[in-house]
Design an enzyme around this catalytic site. Sequence first.
Site, short mmCIF file in Angstrom:
data_model
loop_
_atom_site.label_atom_id
_atom_site.label_comp_id
_atom_site.label_asym_id
_atom_site.label_seq_id
_atom_site.Cartn_x
_atom_site.Cartn_y
_atom_site.Cartn_z
N LYS A 61 0.87 -1.33 -0.21
CA LYS A 61 -0.15 0.03 0.13
C LYS A 61 0.94 1.18 -0.21
CE LYS A 61 -1.58 1.41 4.04
NZ LYS A 61 -1.38 2.81 4.42
N ARG B 197 0.49 14.13 13.16
CA ARG B 197 0.76 13.88 11.64
C ARG B 197 1.18 15.39 11.06
NH1 ARG B 197 -0.78 8.55 10.53
NH2 ARG B 197 0.99 8.66 8.96
N ASP C 1 5.50 0.28 12.12
CA ASP C 1 4.34 -0.06 11.53
C ASP C 1 4.42 -1.78 11.89
OD1 ASP C 1 4.07 1.56 8.32
OD2 ASP C 1 3.58 1.88 10.57
N ARG D 153 -8.47 -1.17 4.88
CA ARG D 153 -7.55 -0.11 4.52
C ARG D 153 -6.05 -0.58 4.05
NH1 ARG D 153 -6.98 5.41 7.63
NH2 ARG D 153 -5.68 5.77 5.49
C1 EPZ Z 1 4.56 6.82 6.60
O1 EPZ Z 1 3.71 7.76 7.26
C2 EPZ Z 1 3.53 5.71 6.25
N1 EPZ Z 1 2.46 5.85 5.55
C3 EPZ Z 1 3.39 5.22 7.65
O2 EPZ Z 1 2.41 4.12 7.57
C4 EPZ Z 1 4.21 5.08 8.76
O3 EPZ Z 1 4.02 4.68 9.87
C5 EPZ Z 1 5.31 6.20 8.63
O4 EPZ Z 1 5.58 6.47 7.23
C6 EPZ Z 1 6.66 5.96 9.15
O5 EPZ Z 1 7.15 4.73 8.78
C7 EPZ Z 1 2.48 6.09 4.11
O6 EPZ Z 1 3.51 5.69 3.68
C8 EPZ Z 1 1.33 6.30 3.23
P1 EPZ Z 1 6.46 10.27 8.58
P2 EPZ Z 1 3.98 9.28 7.02
O7 EPZ Z 1 6.27 11.56 7.78
O8 EPZ Z 1 5.11 9.54 5.92
C9 EPZ Z 1 6.96 13.49 11.95
C10 EPZ Z 1 0.43 2.74 8.07
O9 EPZ Z 1 0.26 2.02 8.86
N2 EPZ Z 1 6.55 14.47 10.94
O10 EPZ Z 1 7.57 9.20 7.94
O11 EPZ Z 1 2.99 10.14 7.37
C11 EPZ Z 1 5.65 12.47 12.15
O12 EPZ Z 1 4.69 13.15 13.31
C12 EPZ Z 1 1.00 4.10 7.95
O13 EPZ Z 1 0.63 2.15 6.68
C13 EPZ Z 1 6.59 15.87 11.17
O14 EPZ Z 1 6.78 16.27 12.46
O15 EPZ Z 1 5.14 9.43 8.28
C14 EPZ Z 1 6.40 11.39 12.68
O16 EPZ Z 1 6.49 11.57 14.04
C15 EPZ Z 1 0.91 4.53 9.60
N3 EPZ Z 1 6.57 16.69 10.07
C16 EPZ Z 1 7.55 11.33 11.83
O17 EPZ Z 1 7.82 12.73 11.54
C17 EPZ Z 1 6.17 16.38 8.79
O18 EPZ Z 1 6.18 17.24 8.01
C18 EPZ Z 1 7.61 10.13 10.80
O19 EPZ Z 1 6.70 10.61 9.85
C19 EPZ Z 1 6.22 15.05 8.56
C20 EPZ Z 1 6.37 14.22 9.58
#
Ligand code: EPZ
Length: 417
Positions: free
Chosen positions: A22, A121, A304, A397
């Site tokens: 996904k 997020r 995850d 999902r």
């Molecule tokens: C991706 O989410 C995945 N989703 C998530 O999978 C996964 O848990 C996550 O990466 C971490 O591996 C998709 O790829 C669609 P991040 P993403 O930006 O990109 C902070 C699932 O179960 N952050 O890597 O949204 C954030 O809050 C889902 O399939 C900021 O602060 O995660 C987090 O603490 C859940 N500012 C950390 O960075 C930003 O602008 C990592 O988040 C962006 C992120």
Amino acid sequence: MDKIQINGGKRLRGEVTISGAKNAALPLIASSILVNGKSRFTNVPKLMDIASIQMLLEDLGASCNFENNTLTVDGSGINKIEAEYELVRKMRASILVLGPLVARFGHAKVSMPGGCAIGARPVNMHLSGLEALGAEISMDHGYIEAKADQLIGNEIYFDIPTVTGTENLMMAAVLAKGSSVLRNAAREPEIVCLANALIQMGAKISGAGTAIISIEGVEKLHPAQINVIPDRIEAGTFMVAAAATRGDVLIKGCIPDHIGGIINKLKATGATLDIGENQIRVQGGDIIKSIDIKTQPYPGFPTDMQAQFMAMMTIAKGNSMIHEAIFENRFIHANELLRMGADISISNGNYAMVRGIDRLQAAPVMASDLRASASLVIAGLIAQGTTVISRVYHMDRGYEGIEKKFSSLGADIQRIQ
Ligand code: EPZ
């Protein structure tokens, strides 16, 4: 609303084939916005989230066709640059259309994705990265508006690795004028998959999969045919389920190189793993050893997979400390495991001490997010009695036909209304 009913106690045996990922498919589908033509994606999982992003692209004017796990997207018809709240709120990953829309059309309005169960997020790094490329960013009644006649290549430094942030900015930079460097970039296999797709479309990218990604902007991209990589988290979920039920399962169609963090931890619990080129056999040990886990960006242990491991640690010999270091609220499943008799205590929000007990007791439980639902399925498989999980739309999902896959491995599991 559907529920999943599980009679626990069966050891999983047999073989299961992993679906496309996904989290690789979503950015790939968004990248078709960059192309004035028809792109084709194969091995796309049939999931709610895929349907959501397809609906979003069609609302923008693209034409899509999905059959037999192949999705074609023709971006030539895109005539709208606004991603509506009603569509974005269904799936946060819709933010992935922001970068491609600005890159190709010089303008985008995307509803600010809200938080979700596991955390706030924020998307601040997505927006500051676009500003670094010369986009003018403003907020307008809950919508992010980004404008740039021409994006200009630049250095972008991520405070922390962000998966979709890296993907969004890679898709913006490929059509920027001049060169860009993304530093402290995320290194997930899904990033490499997207970079390879963009390169097939004519982009100039090097370093994907490392913390420093260099991009040379090009004038335009052309359609490509892309195969989605297998879902490493689905593979990990079945690996943990096999070990937790003391079963013997062959997980086919996975890429072991993508799941080193999971393999390492599962071996430490006493499971036996035979690793092949594109498959892994997992045999559960009689004793499940307790282990400590800290979630980290790839190639560290994936957040995850935290919920799935917690379910297994509830019946380990000894205590396990689980440190969720990525998201601020990703222990919701712990409350449901407590209802099943688990012994878990949470301190300062992101440390969970799991004290192993002999057996979980079945109970009615509620899924709260995608991976929590997988955790509750594993708990139901090892609990004594009949567990009923509600709100399984969370699971739909991200897991294609999961109850069918588990029942083909001998689990007594069914979907009920
Ligand atoms: C991706 O989410 C995945 N989703 C998530 O999978 C996964 O848990 C996550 O990466 C971490 O591996 C998709 O790829 C669609 P991040 P993403 O930006 O990109 C902070 C699932 O179960 N952050 O890597 O949204 C954030 O809050 C889902 O399939 C900021 O602060 O995660 C987090 O603490 C859940 N500012 C950390 O960075 C930003 O602008 C990592 O988040 C962006 C992120």
